[in-house]
Design a protein around this motif. Structure first.
Motif, short mmCIF file in Angstrom:
data_model
loop_
_atom_site.label_atom_id
_atom_site.label_comp_id
_atom_site.label_asym_id
_atom_site.label_seq_id
_atom_site.Cartn_x
_atom_site.Cartn_y
_atom_site.Cartn_z
N SER A 124 46.01 44.03 1.65
CA SER A 124 45.67 45.38 1.21
C SER A 124 45.87 46.39 2.33
O SER A 124 46.36 47.50 2.11
N ILE A 125 45.46 46.00 3.53
CA ILE A 125 45.63 46.90 4.68
C ILE A 125 47.10 47.26 4.86
O ILE A 125 47.47 48.43 4.99
N PHE A 126 47.95 46.24 4.88
CA PHE A 126 49.38 46.49 5.05
C PHE A 126 49.94 47.31 3.89
O PHE A 126 50.66 48.30 4.10
N PHE A 127 49.60 46.92 2.67
CA PHE A 127 50.14 47.57 1.48
C PHE A 127 49.77 49.05 1.45
O PHE A 127 50.63 49.92 1.24
N HIS A 128 48.51 49.36 1.67
CA HIS A 128 48.06 50.75 1.55
C HIS A 128 48.52 51.61 2.73
O HIS A 128 48.84 52.78 2.54
N LEU A 129 48.56 51.05 3.92
CA LEU A 129 49.06 51.82 5.05
C LEU A 129 50.56 52.07 4.91
O LEU A 129 51.06 53.14 5.29
N PHE A 130 51.28 51.09 4.38
CA PHE A 130 52.71 51.29 4.10
C PHE A 130 52.89 52.44 3.11
O PHE A 130 53.72 53.33 3.32
N ASN A 131 52.12 52.43 2.03
CA ASN A 131 52.21 53.49 1.03
C ASN A 131 51.85 54.84 1.62
O ASN A 131 52.46 55.88 1.30
N SER A 132 50.84 54.87 2.48
CA SER A 132 50.43 56.12 3.09
C SER A 132 51.55 56.70 3.96
O SER A 132 51.84 57.91 3.90
N PHE A 133 52.17 55.85 4.74
CA PHE A 133 53.23 56.31 5.64
C PHE A 133 54.50 56.69 4.89
O PHE A 133 55.14 57.70 5.20
N ILE A 134 54.86 55.90 3.89
CA ILE A 134 56.13 56.11 3.21
C ILE A 134 56.04 57.19 2.13
O ILE A 134 56.93 58.03 2.00
N GLY A 178 48.21 61.17 0.29
CA GLY A 178 46.88 61.68 0.55
C GLY A 178 45.85 60.61 0.86
O GLY A 178 46.12 59.63 1.56
N ILE A 179 44.65 60.80 0.29
CA ILE A 179 43.52 59.94 0.65
C ILE A 179 43.48 58.64 -0.12
O ILE A 179 42.70 57.75 0.21
N PHE A 180 44.32 58.48 -1.15
CA PHE A 180 44.19 57.33 -2.03
C PHE A 180 44.29 55.98 -1.31
O PHE A 180 43.48 55.08 -1.58
N PRO A 181 45.25 55.77 -0.40
CA PRO A 181 45.30 54.46 0.26
C PRO A 181 44.02 54.13 1.03
O PRO A 181 43.58 52.98 1.04
N TYR A 182 43.42 55.13 1.64
CA TYR A 182 42.21 54.90 2.42
C TYR A 182 40.99 54.73 1.50
O TYR A 182 40.08 53.95 1.81
N MET A 183 41.00 55.42 0.38
CA MET A 183 39.96 55.21 -0.61
C MET A 183 40.03 53.78 -1.15
O MET A 183 39.01 53.11 -1.33
N SER A 184 41.24 53.30 -1.37
CA SER A 184 41.42 51.94 -1.89
C SER A 184 40.91 50.91 -0.89
O SER A 184 40.31 49.90 -1.28
N LEU A 185 41.18 51.14 0.39
CA LEU A 185 40.67 50.22 1.40
C LEU A 185 39.14 50.26 1.47
O LEU A 185 38.49 49.24 1.65
N ALA A 186 38.57 51.46 1.29
CA ALA A 186 37.11 51.57 1.31
C ALA A 186 36.48 50.79 0.16
O ALA A 186 35.38 50.25 0.30
N PHE A 187 37.17 50.71 -0.96
CA PHE A 187 36.63 49.98 -2.11
C PHE A 187 36.46 48.49 -1.83
O PHE A 187 35.66 47.82 -2.50
N THR A 188 37.19 47.96 -0.86
CA THR A 188 37.06 46.53 -0.58
C THR A 188 35.66 46.17 -0.08
O THR A 188 35.29 44.99 -0.08
N LEU A 189 34.88 47.17 0.32
CA LEU A 189 33.49 46.92 0.72
C LEU A 189 32.71 46.20 -0.38
O LEU A 189 31.83 45.38 -0.10
N PHE A 190 33.03 46.51 -1.63
CA PHE A 190 32.28 45.98 -2.76
C PHE A 190 32.63 44.52 -3.07
O PHE A 190 32.01 43.91 -3.94
N PHE A 191 33.62 43.98 -2.39
CA PHE A 191 34.03 42.60 -2.65
C PHE A 191 33.51 41.61 -1.61
O PHE A 191 33.58 40.41 -1.82
N PHE A 192 32.99 42.14 -0.51
CA PHE A 192 32.49 41.27 0.54
C PHE A 192 30.97 41.12 0.44
O PHE A 192 30.29 42.00 -0.11
N PRO A 193 30.42 40.03 0.95
CA PRO A 193 28.97 39.83 0.90
C PRO A 193 28.24 41.00 1.56
O PRO A 193 28.70 41.54 2.57
N ALA A 194 27.08 41.34 1.00
CA ALA A 194 26.30 42.45 1.54
C ALA A 194 25.94 42.22 3.00
O ALA A 194 25.90 43.16 3.81
#
Length: 452
Positions: free
Chosen positions: A234-244, A248-264
């Motif tokens: 996800s990090i590679f995919f979204h940073l690639f999309n951001s650069f290419i 805007g903020i969508f790639p970084y918002m998507s990375l922030a969403f991964t918080l909800f998939f990891f243990p509290a």
């Protein structure tokens, strides 16, 4: 049983951290629009904006009004980040963002729509119950837990977005990598990577990695054995999309969403080391839980149904655009168009061509040459302007467009008076000529070296 599952309390670390990141990103979105000139090029150039049909009253504020408007939005974003007057701030930002979203279509982006939905969702979440100014001023608000439905709503929304984005890519011009090739051709002058992006294998990788990533990323993040690998992808995919793609903020918002998939505990240990980890087993069910469940159930039925509507509307959505918006159809096609307008005075029969360029910005000119709903709106605008001069006119359109790498074809029936034509909000508009895309002889498949 369902309500017990939905209302079981769980640790709220992921939501608290996400709120702070979310607030920062929406602040950057608002103030960035000022700094980058987006407001000027999208809202202020041209005599008016092409609003969503039915929202004609939404037009940019005069003078420097939109700069102050976005400045205030950014301030509400700061308040969300700090958890200050949280509920009011996120609702205020959401209402202001929704007005701008409905105000113009020249810079339509699925991510703008997603942000509108997220603002509505965040307004319903208890994201200010820890590490916030609201808690500082009112300690009774402090909580270290939240209902489980918070996780479910966010993950369900993401799953819908990514799944439909993957499905939408399963069509010929994406599957043969020709669409990816067109996207990269526009970036051939990029520093350092421009030449690299023109390689055939890169185009094929973009096409199929895009389908697989969108289709599998949510299950991969949910499944513990693949979670870490999915996160790094996800990090590679979204940073690639951001650069290419500069989206805007969508790639970084998507990375922030991964918080909800990891243990509290993991989230707490990294971001909130001083916070107590919730380990209880409470089930706190509000008296109004049934209406709440029904409301969110209806919301997700609509979210699932909207992207499907183009399948029951006549013709190809790539051609007609009917059902394209609100459907997670992201970066799927390129369009070019040539258009002219002929105005006939009904009383005198006098014909004249109409110079549309004098009224529209360059960005609007590109949109009005390819989008049927925008063409219809512009014809109504021309009609109104002539009506103010006491003239009743008929308007005929000569519009030819190309989709992706196809040939140019006529889009609008040149025999139809567009000043008198009506707009069907939900079904097909018959003044759009039938799509020639399926009948057109396809060019040889685009293939990388060694695969021809």
């Amino acid at each position: 049983m369902l309500e017990r599952w939905l209302y079981k309390r769980v640790d709220n670390s992921a939501l608290i951290v996400f709120r702070a990141i979310f607030g920062f990103l929406i602040t950057a979105e608002a103030w960035g629009a000022i700094a980058t000139g987006w407001i000027k090029h999208t809202l202020l150039e041209g005599e008016f904006t092409f609003n969503f049909i039915g929202f004609d009253f939404l037009q940019p504020l005069p003078g420097d009004g939109m700069y102050y408007y976005y400045g205030l939005m950014g301030l509400f974003g700061v308040f969300v980040m700090l958890g200050f007057k949280y509920r009011f701030s996120v609702i205020a930002y959401g209402l202001m963002w929704t007005c701008v979203y409905l105000m113009q279509k020249s810079s339509y982006n699925n991510h703008y729509y997603l942000l509108m939905l997220l603002l509505g969702i965040m307004a319903c979440l208890p994201a200010h119950r820890y590490l916030s100014l609201d808690v500082k001023f009112n300690p009774k608000l402090k909580k270290i837990s939240m209902p489980r439905w918070v996780y479910i709503i966010i993950i369900a929304q993401l799953w819908i977005v990514y799944t439909y984005a993957s499905i939408a890519k399963i069509y010929p011009d994406w599957l043969d990598a020709s669409m990816a090739a067109q996207l990269m051709a526009a970036r051939k002058d990029y520093w350092l990577v421009g030449d690299f992006l023109q390689q055939n294998w890169v185009h094929w990788s973009i096409a199929y990695v895009g389908i697989l990533f969108d289709g599998l990323i949510i299950p991969a993040l949910l499944f513990k054995p693949t979670r870490k690998m999915a996160f790094f992808i996800s990090i590679f995919f979204h940073l690639f999309n951001s650069f290419i793609f500069h989206i805007g903020i969508f790639p970084y918002m998507s990375l922030a969403f991964t918080l909800f998939f990891f243990p509290a505990e993991t989230v707490r240990n990294i971001f909130l080391k001083g916070k107590e980890l919730y380990s209880g087993n409470e089930i706190i069910k509000p008296k109004t839980y049934k209406p709440i469940v029904a409301l969110f159930g209806l919301y997700f039925v609509i979210q699932i149904a909207l992207p499907l509507r183009h399948w029951i509307i006549k013709d190809d959505v790539l051609w007609t655009e009917e059902g394209h918006r609100l459907s997670w159809r992201m970066m799927l096609r390129s369009k070019g168009g040539r258009i002219s307008f002929k105005v006939i005075d009904k009383k005198t029969g006098l014909e004249q061509s109409f110079n549309y360029r004098k009224m529209l910005s360059r960005k609007q000119q590109r949109v009005v040459a390819t989008k049927p709903d925008v063409i219809w709106q512009f014809c109504q605008r021309i009609k109104e302007d002539f009506a103010k001069k006491g003239k009743e006119v008929a308007i005929y359109v000569n519009c030819r467009i190309k989709v992706n790498d196809s040939d140019f074809h006529t889009l609008i029936d040149p025999k139809v008076d567009m000043a008198s034509a009506s707009w069907d909000y939900f079904w097909h508009n018959e003044w759009i000529l039938p799509s020639p895309l399926h009948n057109e002889k396809r060019k040889p498949p685009y293939a990388p070296e060694g695969l021809q």
